[in-house]
Enzyme design. Structure first.
Site, short mmCIF file in Angstrom:
data_model
loop_
_atom_site.label_atom_id
_atom_site.label_comp_id
_atom_site.label_asym_id
_atom_site.label_seq_id
_atom_site.Cartn_x
_atom_site.Cartn_y
_atom_site.Cartn_z
N TYR A 113 0.83 -1.20 0.00
CA TYR A 113 0.00 0.00 0.00
C TYR A 113 0.86 1.26 0.00
O TYR A 113 0.56 2.24 -0.67
CB TYR A 113 -0.92 -0.01 1.22
N TYR A 121 3.58 5.42 -2.81
CA TYR A 121 3.93 6.74 -2.31
C TYR A 121 5.45 6.91 -2.24
O TYR A 121 5.99 7.97 -2.54
CB TYR A 121 3.31 6.97 -0.93
#
Length: 272
Positions: free
Chosen positions: A224, A228
């Site tokens: 997840y 980023y």
């Protein structure tokens, strides 16, 4: 002094571009084109210096600094791998202790954004806050949150990543692991301080702070957070590598990181 002057020059140029509305999803996402050009020039000069510089052993063997840098965290792929190993380490610890994982996103108030994303029009509420000042604001909010965690005997651990919105204003993604029974009070504390300023402005409760509970049955916490971290380093990784658009986005993000907002690097921490 010269290094400081260059850093201040880069920061000023980037801020002027932002104030001239040259930094947004419709013109130059994350940073202005001049800032990107200066970043590319700096990277090229660094590469030329490394390729011209040699390390020489006593027996006469030579190796260029450019070759050495390929095997250190100066190489974006190695840096990405190092941070992913750290995230995975956190996740394995959390699995061992049956801790819950939550992704927290904290954004800045509307007054710190010069451009409205949907229309690309100037934000009438913008007060001139620079990206560095916006990042300092987020850092202050996080300090208040950590202090409250300590008073409430809540000790999460995890990683923080700062990244730009389309107009160069930073926001934070924070991956935290915590004992399941302390997850609700953790969220309550984060939400309280994230909304302490202008809590009733339009969209504040929807966009200022967000929580995503990570279900290990649907995907890993490491996976997840990977997008980023990759966005800040080398683009989104896939089986065939990252596309040109993703590499460009990563390049512009790195330019923002180094030229505009120096406090971006992923940070591992335990809140005592």
């Amino acid at each position: 002094w010269l290094r400081r002057i260059r850093a201040k020059t880069n920061e000023t140029i980037a801020e002027v571009e932002r104030l001239l509305h040259l930094v947004n999803a419709h013109r130059g996402i994350y940073c202005g084109d001049k800032t990107l050009a200066r970043f590319d020039e700096s990277q090229q000069k660094s590469e030329e210096f490394l390729s011209r510089s040699m390390l020489v052993c006593e027996d006469g063997e030579q190796v260029s600094l450019a070759e050495i840098s390929k095997h250190t965290i100066s190489n974006p792929d190695i840096l990405f791998a190092e941070w992913m190993v750290r995230v995975r380490g956190f996740e394995e610890v959390a699995q061992h202790f049956s801790h819950a994982a939550v992704m927290v996103t904290i954004s800045t108030p509307s007054r710190m954004h010069p451009i409205l994303k949907a229309s690309a029009k100037p934000n009438p509420n913008f007060d001139g806050t620079s990206p560095k000042e916006a990042n300092d604001y987020l850092n202050h909010v996080w300090q208040l949150i950590r202090a409250k965690f300590a008073r409430a005997d809540i000790s999460p651990y995890g990683m923080r990543v700062a990244e730009p919105n389309h107009d160069g204003t930073p926001h934070w993604h924070i991956l935290l692991f915590i004992a399941p029974e302390k997850l609700k009070p953790l969220k309550r504390i984060v939400k309280h301080y994230a909304l302490k300023e202008s809590p009733n402005e339009k969209g504040a409760r929807k966009y200022r702070v967000n929580f995503v509970d990570i279900d290990p049955n649907k995907g890993s916490a490491a996976g997840y957070l990977a997008k980023y971290i990759a966005k800040n380093i080398n683009g989104i990784k896939g089986e065939a590598g990252c596309g040109a658009g993703e590499r460009t986005a990563a390049r512009r993000t790195r330019a923002w990181n180094t030229q505009v907002c120096s406090n971006w690097w992923p940070e591992c921490h335990r809140v005592a």
